[in-house]
Design an enzyme around this catalytic site. Structure first.
Site, PDB file in Angstrom:
ATOM      1  N   GLY A  17       0.814  -1.212   0.000  1.00  0.00           N
ATOM      2  CA  GLY A  17       0.000   0.000   0.000  1.00  0.00           C
ATOM      3  C   GLY A  17       0.847   1.259   0.000  1.00  0.00           C
ATOM      4  O   GLY A  17       2.078   1.219  -0.133  1.00  0.00           O
ATOM      5  N   PHE A  18       0.169   2.353   0.152  1.00  0.00           N
ATOM      6  CA  PHE A  18       0.811   3.671   0.072  1.00  0.00           C
ATOM      7  C   PHE A  18       1.910   3.816   1.136  1.00  0.00           C
ATOM      8  O   PHE A  18       3.104   3.935   0.821  1.00  0.00           O
ATOM      9  CB  PHE A  18      -0.286   4.736   0.216  1.00  0.00           C
ATOM     10  CG  PHE A  18       0.176   6.116   0.549  1.00  0.00           C
ATOM     11  CD1 PHE A  18       1.284   6.677  -0.092  1.00  0.00           C
ATOM     12  CD2 PHE A  18      -0.501   6.877   1.495  1.00  0.00           C
ATOM     13  CE1 PHE A  18       1.708   7.971   0.221  1.00  0.00           C
ATOM     14  CE2 PHE A  18      -0.092   8.160   1.807  1.00  0.00           C
ATOM     15  CZ  PHE A  18       1.013   8.709   1.183  1.00  0.00           C
ATOM     16  N   ILE A  19       1.535   3.754   2.397  1.00  0.00           N
ATOM     17  CA  ILE A  19       2.521   3.984   3.460  1.00  0.00           C
ATOM     18  C   ILE A  19       3.473   2.784   3.554  1.00  0.00           C
ATOM     19  O   ILE A  19       4.687   2.945   3.717  1.00  0.00           O
ATOM     20  CB  ILE A  19       1.809   4.247   4.808  1.00  0.00           C
ATOM     21  CG1 ILE A  19       0.927   5.498   4.700  1.00  0.00           C
ATOM     22  CG2 ILE A  19       2.829   4.399   5.941  1.00  0.00           C
ATOM     23  CD1 ILE A  19      -0.010   5.724   5.873  1.00  0.00           C
ATOM     24  N   TYR A 164     -14.952   2.649  10.573  1.00  0.00           N
ATOM     25  CA  TYR A 164     -13.485   2.625  10.417  1.00  0.00           C
ATOM     26  C   TYR A 164     -12.800   3.083  11.708  1.00  0.00           C
ATOM     27  O   TYR A 164     -11.920   2.410  12.241  1.00  0.00           O
ATOM     28  CB  TYR A 164     -13.070   3.529   9.245  1.00  0.00           C
ATOM     29  CG  TYR A 164     -11.583   3.786   9.182  1.00  0.00           C
ATOM     30  CD1 TYR A 164     -10.688   2.772   8.864  1.00  0.00           C
ATOM     31  CD2 TYR A 164     -11.059   5.063   9.450  1.00  0.00           C
ATOM     32  CE1 TYR A 164      -9.314   3.001   8.827  1.00  0.00           C
ATOM     33  CE2 TYR A 164      -9.689   5.300   9.409  1.00  0.00           C
ATOM     34  CZ  TYR A 164      -8.827   4.270   9.092  1.00  0.00           C
ATOM     35  OH  TYR A 164      -7.469   4.506   9.058  1.00  0.00           O
ATOM     36  N   LYS A 168     -10.334   0.986  14.487  1.00  0.00           N
ATOM     37  CA  LYS A 168      -8.970   1.386  14.866  1.00  0.00           C
ATOM     38  C   LYS A 168      -8.860   1.499  16.389  1.00  0.00           C
ATOM     39  O   LYS A 168      -7.853   1.100  16.981  1.00  0.00           O
ATOM     40  CB  LYS A 168      -8.582   2.696  14.182  1.00  0.00           C
ATOM     41  CG  LYS A 168      -8.309   2.542  12.695  1.00  0.00           C
ATOM     42  CD  LYS A 168      -7.047   1.728  12.445  1.00  0.00           C
ATOM     43  CE  LYS A 168      -6.769   1.487  10.985  1.00  0.00           C
ATOM     44  NZ  LYS A 168      -5.608   0.644  10.743  1.00  0.00           N
TER      45      LYS A 168
HETATM   46  N1  LIG Z   1      -3.238   7.250   4.578  1.00  0.00           N
HETATM   47  C1  LIG Z   1      -3.722   7.864   5.634  1.00  0.00           C
HETATM   48  O1  LIG Z   1      -4.000   9.068   5.600  1.00  0.00           O
HETATM   49  C2  LIG Z   1      -3.927   7.136   6.932  1.00  0.00           C
HETATM   50  C3  LIG Z   1      -4.381   7.867   8.050  1.00  0.00           C
HETATM   51  C4  LIG Z   1      -4.578   7.188   9.243  1.00  0.00           C
HETATM   52  C5  LIG Z   1      -4.321   5.838   9.334  1.00  0.00           C
HETATM   53  N2  LIG Z   1      -3.893   5.160   8.237  1.00  0.00           N
HETATM   54  C6  LIG Z   1      -3.648   3.723   8.368  1.00  0.00           C
HETATM   55  O2  LIG Z   1      -2.361   3.427   7.846  1.00  0.00           O
HETATM   56  C7  LIG Z   1      -2.374   2.141   7.230  1.00  0.00           C
HETATM   57  C8  LIG Z   1      -1.865   2.227   5.806  1.00  0.00           C
HETATM   58  O3  LIG Z   1      -2.704   3.117   5.089  1.00  0.00           O
HETATM   59  P1  LIG Z   1      -2.485   3.434   3.527  1.00  0.00           P
HETATM   60  O4  LIG Z   1      -3.015   4.781   3.283  1.00  0.00           O
HETATM   61  O5  LIG Z   1      -1.109   3.083   3.137  1.00  0.00           O
HETATM   62  O6  LIG Z   1      -3.541   2.400   2.915  1.00  0.00           O
HETATM   63  P2  LIG Z   1      -3.430   1.405   1.671  1.00  0.00           P
HETATM   64  O7  LIG Z   1      -4.826   0.964   1.406  1.00  0.00           O
HETATM   65  O8  LIG Z   1      -2.650   2.033   0.574  1.00  0.00           O
HETATM   66  O9  LIG Z   1      -2.589   0.197   2.271  1.00  0.00           O
HETATM   67  C9  LIG Z   1      -3.177  -0.848   2.987  1.00  0.00           C
HETATM   68  C10 LIG Z   1      -2.725  -2.154   2.362  1.00  0.00           C
HETATM   69  O10 LIG Z   1      -3.302  -3.212   3.131  1.00  0.00           O
HETATM   70  C11 LIG Z   1      -3.670  -4.235   2.243  1.00  0.00           C
HETATM   71  N3  LIG Z   1      -4.744  -5.026   2.867  1.00  0.00           N
HETATM   72  C12 LIG Z   1      -6.011  -4.625   3.143  1.00  0.00           C
HETATM   73  N4  LIG Z   1      -6.709  -5.647   3.657  1.00  0.00           N
HETATM   74  C13 LIG Z   1      -5.857  -6.703   3.748  1.00  0.00           C
HETATM   75  C14 LIG Z   1      -5.998  -8.032   4.200  1.00  0.00           C
HETATM   76  N5  LIG Z   1      -7.164  -8.490   4.665  1.00  0.00           N
HETATM   77  N6  LIG Z   1      -4.925  -8.846   4.149  1.00  0.00           N
HETATM   78  C15 LIG Z   1      -3.731  -8.401   3.654  1.00  0.00           C
HETATM   79  N7  LIG Z   1      -3.556  -7.146   3.194  1.00  0.00           N
HETATM   80  C16 LIG Z   1      -4.601  -6.306   3.232  1.00  0.00           C
HETATM   81  C17 LIG Z   1      -4.149  -3.538   0.988  1.00  0.00           C
HETATM   82  O11 LIG Z   1      -4.083  -4.370  -0.163  1.00  0.00           O
HETATM   83  C18 LIG Z   1      -3.198  -2.352   0.916  1.00  0.00           C
HETATM   84  O12 LIG Z   1      -2.103  -2.613   0.069  1.00  0.00           O
HETATM   85  C19 LIG Z   1      -3.800   1.624   7.371  1.00  0.00           C
HETATM   86  O13 LIG Z   1      -3.865   0.816   8.518  1.00  0.00           O
HETATM   87  C20 LIG Z   1      -4.611   2.879   7.564  1.00  0.00           C
HETATM   88  O14 LIG Z   1      -5.811   2.622   8.256  1.00  0.00           O
HETATM   89  C21 LIG Z   1      -3.686   5.769   7.032  1.00  0.00           C
END
Ligand SMILES: NC(=O)c1ccc[n+]([C@@H]2O[C@H](COP(=O)([O-])OP(=O)(O)OC[C@H]3O[C@@H](n4cnc5c(N)ncnc54)[C@H](O)[C@@H]3O)[C@@H](O)[C@H]2O)c1
Length: 336
Positions: A17-19, A164, A168
């Site tokens: 994913g992104f982060i 959501y 969390k």
């Molecule tokens: N981006 C933000 O602004 C933000 C803010 C607060 C919290 N977060 C948290 O940070 C984390 C990463 O966020 P992101 O923006 O990179 O999201 P993202 O959706 O780009 O990355 C999440 C990854 O998890 C994988 N995933 C989802 N369900 C899954 C499963 N059941 N089994 C295996 N893999 C699975 C997805 O394929 C994806 O690649 C998440 O937990 C999100 O809730 C993000």
């Protein structure tokens, strides 16, 4: 003395994913071994996820498992291979169903992924004696609380206003229990709207950039006065790396934000500037589940993690837009 990541093994869930992909790069650059577990779901274009990890495909310290964290047996197999190695590194759990609004439509999948998935990882950490667990939590756990900004870690989080956010908060609570019962060292990081190259397409900055670029109207919920603490992804990664190095207490929560807020109308004006195009505004009512403001107090992270965010929104947005325009060209060449 700086922390030595080299030779240690980290499981990064959601690493495609992104982060997660930014973190994978940082860990590999620091000399660590990285095991990514990701199911590559279609919450957004999985081609982006494949593109995120492509640079590491042949890296000798990188392993990828296409695995759903909800499926315990398959996940346990990954630990059979790497559980021992993780004992001197740890788990960095980023996999989740992210996004507030879709969680109102599909609460069950959010609960199964974000809570059952987290439980599966906590159970495997216990069984394989992994000592360190970093959890990606969210600013959304603070609920709609404009009277109590900037948000502080010891604030009441008992009133999340979306499924959501609720999942969390449950994840944090579940991991507290595991830290208490099984001496699992847990750090929960509450991320505040993260942006930068590779940002998820469902998030406002990415969505607005695409629509403005394509000359299409952008849906603006509310009067444009809602405020967000936008955090540049490199700053988040600095905070996550510091959390990995942090060992002073068994359970800790940190806000990771910039501690600066920007209202939606100003954000749109900045994007118009970056793209050299005017936005067409499609004004819509505030959406259920959305909060009016997020704003991080980051004193604790500064003090205990040495967290020190550097990138102001005006510097970070042009970098995102540059990435977006490159990605758009590259995506057009890939199969649909
Ligand atoms: N981006 C933000 O602004 C933000 C803010 C607060 C919290 N977060 C948290 O940070 C984390 C990463 O966020 P992101 O923006 O990179 O999201 P993202 O959706 O780009 O990355 C999440 C990854 O998890 C994988 N995933 C989802 N369900 C899954 C499963 N059941 N089994 C295996 N893999 C699975 C997805 O394929 C994806 O690649 C998440 O937990 C999100 O809730 C993000």
């Amino acid at each position: 003395m700086s922390y030595d990541y080299s030779g240690k093994t980290y499981l990064v869930t959601g690493g495609a994913g992104f982060i997660g992909s930014h973190l994978t790069r940082a860990l590999l650059d620091a000399g660590a071994h990285v095991v990514v577990v990701d199911e590559f779901n279609d919450f957004y274009d999985p081609a982006i996820k494949a593109h995120n990890l492509a640079p590491f495909a042949n890296h000798p310290r990188f392993r990828l498992y296409r695995q759903d964290i909800r499926e315990f047996v398959g996940l346990r197999d990954v630990f059979e291979h790497h559980g021992r190695g993780l004992q001197n590194g740890g788990i960095i759990h980023l996999a989740a169903r992210a996004g507030v609004r879709p969680s109102l439509k599909e609460p069950r999948i959010y609960l199964e992924t974000n809570v059952t998935g987290t439980l599966n990882l906590a159970e495997l950490a216990r069984e394989f004696q992994v000592k360190k667990f970093i959890f990606a939590s969210s600013s959304s756990v603070y609920g709609d609380n404009p009277q109590q900004v900037p948000f502080q870690e010891d604030q009441d989080i008992s009133k999340p206003i979306s499924p959501y956010a609720s999942t969390k908060a449950m994840g944090e609570s579940l991991l507290y229990t595991y830290s208490h019962l099984y001496a699992l060292q847990v750090v929960a990081l509450r991320f505040f709207t993260v942006y930068g190259p590779g940002q998820r397409p469902d998030l406002a900055i990415h969505k607005f950039t695409r629509l403005i670029d394509e000359g299409k109207p952008i849906p603006v919920f509310g009067d444009g006065s809602t405020r967000r603490d936008y955090t540049y992804v490199d700053d988040i990664i600095q905070g996550v790396m510091a959390a990995v190095a942090y060992e002073r207490s068994p359970y800790e929560i940190f806000n990771l934000g910039e501690s600066q807020t920007t209202d939606l109308s100003t954000l749109i004006a900045y994007l118009e500037g970056c793209l050299g195009k005017k936005a067409l505004i499609d004004r819509q009512p505030m959406q259920p589940g959305d909060v009016s403001i997020t704003y991080a107090n980051i004193d604790k992270a500064r003090l205990l993690l040495g967290y020190n965010p550097q990138t102001k929104i005006r510097e970070g947005l042009p970098r995102f837009v540059e990435w977006y325009l490159n990605w758009k060209e590259m995506r057009a060449l890939l199969p649909v």
